[in-house]
Motif scaffolding. Sequence first.
Motif, mmCIF file in Angstrom:
data_model
loop_
_atom_site.group_PDB
_atom_site.id
_atom_site.type_symbol
_atom_site.label_atom_id
_atom_site.label_comp_id
_atom_site.label_asym_id
_atom_site.label_seq_id
_atom_site.Cartn_x
_atom_site.Cartn_y
_atom_site.Cartn_z
ATOM 1 N N THR A 105 33.339 -25.731 6.841
ATOM 2 C CA THR A 105 33.887 -24.676 5.980
ATOM 3 C C THR A 105 35.153 -24.029 6.519
ATOM 4 O O THR A 105 35.609 -23.035 5.960
ATOM 5 C CB THR A 105 32.821 -23.577 5.763
ATOM 6 O OG1 THR A 105 32.339 -23.109 7.034
ATOM 7 C CG2 THR A 105 31.656 -24.106 4.948
ATOM 8 N N HIS A 143 33.836 -30.862 -1.444
ATOM 9 C CA HIS A 143 33.950 -29.656 -0.619
ATOM 10 C C HIS A 143 32.564 -29.098 -0.272
ATOM 11 O O HIS A 143 31.578 -29.343 -0.970
ATOM 12 C CB HIS A 143 34.752 -28.576 -1.349
ATOM 13 C CG HIS A 143 36.204 -28.883 -1.457
ATOM 14 N ND1 HIS A 143 37.167 -28.164 -0.782
ATOM 15 C CD2 HIS A 143 36.877 -29.834 -2.160
ATOM 16 C CE1 HIS A 143 38.372 -28.650 -1.063
ATOM 17 N NE2 HIS A 143 38.214 -29.665 -1.904
ATOM 18 N N ASP A 177 31.948 -23.145 10.274
ATOM 19 C CA ASP A 177 33.336 -23.145 10.726
ATOM 20 C C ASP A 177 33.458 -23.859 12.076
ATOM 21 O O ASP A 177 34.533 -24.371 12.415
ATOM 22 C CB ASP A 177 33.860 -21.720 10.889
ATOM 23 C CG ASP A 177 34.087 -21.014 9.562
ATOM 24 O OD1 ASP A 177 33.968 -21.669 8.504
ATOM 25 O OD2 ASP A 177 34.375 -19.802 9.587
ATOM 26 N N TYR A 232 30.664 -25.270 0.624
ATOM 27 C CA TYR A 232 30.889 -23.836 0.428
ATOM 28 C C TYR A 232 29.957 -23.025 1.322
ATOM 29 O O TYR A 232 28.846 -23.442 1.646
ATOM 30 C CB TYR A 232 30.686 -23.482 -1.046
ATOM 31 C CG TYR A 232 31.687 -24.190 -1.931
ATOM 32 C CD1 TYR A 232 32.977 -23.692 -2.078
ATOM 33 C CD2 TYR A 232 31.356 -25.381 -2.566
ATOM 34 C CE1 TYR A 232 33.915 -24.357 -2.864
ATOM 35 C CE2 TYR A 232 32.285 -26.051 -3.351
ATOM 36 C CZ TYR A 232 33.562 -25.533 -3.492
ATOM 37 O OH TYR A 232 34.485 -26.196 -4.258
ATOM 38 N N LYS A 233 30.439 -21.848 1.707
ATOM 39 C CA LYS A 233 29.697 -20.982 2.615
ATOM 40 C C LYS A 233 28.528 -20.303 1.902
ATOM 41 O O LYS A 233 28.666 -19.838 0.765
ATOM 42 C CB LYS A 233 30.611 -19.899 3.198
ATOM 43 C CG LYS A 233 31.674 -20.415 4.136
ATOM 44 C CD LYS A 233 32.375 -19.261 4.846
ATOM 45 C CE LYS A 233 33.401 -19.789 5.837
ATOM 46 N NZ LYS A 233 33.944 -18.731 6.715
#
Length: 474
Positions: free
Chosen positions: A203, A164, A425, A166-167
Amino acid sequence: MKQVRQIARVLVGVAVLVGASAHAQEAELSPDIAATTQQLIDDALSDEVGLQFVEDLTTEVGARLAGSPDEARARVWAMNALKELNFDVTRVEDFTIPYWARTHESARVVGPNAQDLVITALGGSRATPDGGLEAEIVRFDSLSDLKAADAASLAGKIAFIDEHMYKTQNGAGYGLAVRKRSGCAKAAADKGGVACLIRSVGTQPHRMPHTGGMSREGALGALPAAALSGPDADQLTRLLARGPVRVNLDIGVEYADSAPSGNVIAEVEGSDLKDEIVLIGCHLDSWDLGTGAIDDGAGCGIVVGAAKLIADLPGKPRRTIRVVLYGSEEVGLFGGAAYARRHGDDLAQHVLAAESDFGAGRIWRFQSNFGEGAIPYADTIKSVLTPLGVSEGDNSAGGGPDIGVLSRAGVPVVTPGQDGRDYFDYHHTPDDTFDKIDPEDFRQNVAVYAAFTYIAAETGWDFRMSDAEMVGSD
């Protein structure tokens, strides 16, 4: 607006704000420069030129894949737009690059749970055989786990890295997550794998995969490789928890050893110091899924808008302001390298460089990378930007992807750091479109760029200055 009005008082009182340095006097701005900087900021906060530049570019040209006819069309469009804005100089500096483009892409789970997966090929992916390849999936939590795997566990299979991202405000999460994009295909090939899938380096939670290049040299990768959207990566993980999964992966690509690209350049000509260059840049190319609005149409609109405000002042700035719309950044920083080769003999005349390539979020921090003797100048600029909501950063700025080569060659750089919490995003997805730009945030960027660019061009300050060279030193 009341806060912005405080800038004039900050400017004329900057000797206090830079602290008790013995050299603070040398960092003061003249009343004329202070007043003009204030006017540029005020004008930028209602400016339409930069935002219109982005809207027109993304509407009339759209996606601009490096080396493609679309990127060539963008260079022509940009030249015409910059000429209409009456810059003193406009030109294209041509170069060539390796060319890669997708022709088709699909992935489908086969067997009793048959279903489509949403993917996009990674830049540099090899093509699969006609009709695709079918193989069992082997999942890994990270690139490190793939590299550590027993080779026998992957032979003839498809590696799937499910790490993953992450922001973070400064985009640091990207640096960690992107390693799987560049490393998966090679690591899988080394273990006998036949293809590679990764969870998208992004994200957002939608079925919109993020593309991106696997190599900074534009070379073909070791295997066919693609990114799964986040929800599809989750779906594949759930299926694997229920038993073995086989996937048909079908990717088609075009590749050529050489294709045309180029850097588009516009200048606001200086006066008594016109041979000295303040460079502000962006990259004109984009990936092919969206319309390249935040990456990096916004950056181009920001630097063009800022330079146009300075160009419209009654007199010329002392130094020349050079706007560079770099070509082919996405596939290997080719534009930055080509610029450095072409201008290698006059890099000493480049007094400052900056690049906007992180969307259009509000600038929250301003970092410099100056000689130690020039730090009071950085403090002055940072004080000017404080009323715009910009915090003072350190003196370790990298500058940006395309101007990194200039920084390494000794050119002073600054990094106006944008808020990147939402950037990934949209980055490299079909959702990178003009509506994602907030006009107010965008104009704050234009104000920041106009202010520091004008100060750098008009003051004549030496940002390379060492401690020993400081005015008034022993």
